[in-house]
Enzyme design. Structure first.
Site, mmCIF file in Angstrom:
data_model
loop_
_atom_site.group_PDB
_atom_site.id
_atom_site.type_symbol
_atom_site.label_atom_id
_atom_site.label_comp_id
_atom_site.label_asym_id
_atom_site.label_seq_id
_atom_site.Cartn_x
_atom_site.Cartn_y
_atom_site.Cartn_z
ATOM 1 N N LYS A 78 0.737 -1.287 -0.249
ATOM 2 C CA LYS A 78 0.125 -0.085 0.241
ATOM 3 C C LYS A 78 1.119 1.544 -0.172
ATOM 4 O O LYS A 78 0.612 2.505 -1.095
ATOM 5 C CB LYS A 78 -1.299 -0.212 1.405
ATOM 6 C CG LYS A 78 -2.221 1.133 1.416
ATOM 7 C CD LYS A 78 -2.491 1.735 2.485
ATOM 8 C CE LYS A 78 -1.688 1.964 3.479
ATOM 9 N NZ LYS A 78 -1.818 2.176 5.044
ATOM 10 N N ASP B 251 -6.310 0.823 0.635
ATOM 11 C CA ASP B 251 -6.318 0.932 2.544
ATOM 12 C C ASP B 251 -8.296 0.795 2.864
ATOM 13 O O ASP B 251 -8.776 0.251 1.604
ATOM 14 C CB ASP B 251 -5.705 2.673 2.650
ATOM 15 C CG ASP B 251 -7.094 3.940 2.718
ATOM 16 O OD1 ASP B 251 -7.785 3.248 1.907
ATOM 17 O OD2 ASP B 251 -6.763 4.314 2.872
#
Length: 219
Positions: A121, A139
């Site tokens: 991420k 996320d």
């Protein structure tokens, strides 16, 4: 509604109403962004923005952070979530940058994830924001909102969500679409009680369609 049409409506709306969406983390360069994103894991951007000014003043460049003690870094970030681990990650990250990348932030995902504290991420955030690549950082907001809107289907993991979004979004909008999804999830499509009554894109939302059908059945 066909998936292609749903993506078209999504891109059309946000391209018109928030074409220059950006991260809410405050930073001045790629190094500061990397530090801020590492710190932001399971913590709010608001909290990180309170912590980073003093941190960046003390450690303005990679070298200063690499030669710092974990204890000193901790003293600057102790109010964020998991400060012990993050202090270790920041010092370790800076050392790997110096030793393997001459102090420069690498562009490739496979290089970024070699840095302590950097998962996929975070790597995708750096790839998209710093290098403007068609990368999609997933996320909790992106995961939730893309599913509710119907942009993804049966995507059980962040990687599955990432792959579906990257496949269907126009390449030139992928980086900014990350911010569209985050901001929409942060302020309107919140986790527990989505604010459908003020949402401007219910006309293309699969979750809202289901809610209407359920309500009609009850009525």
């Amino acid at each position: 509604m066909l998936l292609k049409e749903r993506y078209r409506l999504f891109v059309d709306y946000f391209s018109t109403h928030n074409p220059d969406a950006q991260t809410e983390l405050n930073y001045g360069n790629a190094f500061e962004l990397l530090v801020a994103v590492i710190l932001s894991a399971q913590c709010t951007d608001k909290r990180i923005n309170l912590v980073t000014p003093a941190l960046f003043e003390r450690f303005p460049e990679v070298h200063e952070l690499a030669t710092a003690s974990v204890e000193e870094v901790y003293s600057y970030i102790k109010s964020v979530s998991y400060p012990n681990n993050k202090a270790k990650h920041l010092v370790g990250m800076a050392n790997v940058l110096l030793n393997e990348f001459n102090g420069d932030i690498p562009e490739k995902i496979e290089d970024l994830i070699k840095l302590p504290g950097v998962g996929r991420k975070t790597a995708n955030v750096i790839s998209s924001v710093v290098f403007n690549n068609a990368s999609m950082a997933v996320d909790t907001h992106v995961f939730r909102v893309s599913n509710r809107l119907g942009l993804t289907s049966n995507a059980k993991t962040p990687l599955a969500v990432e792959k579906q979004l990257v496949k269907h979004l126009p390449k030139e909008t992928t980086a900014v679409a990350h911010h569209w999804l985050i901001l929409h999830g942060r302020y309107i499509c919140v986790a527990r009680s989505p604010k459908c009554e003020i949402c401007p894109i219910t006309y293309m939302c699969k979750y809202y369609e289901k809610q209407l059908k359920t309500k009609k059945k009850i009525d």
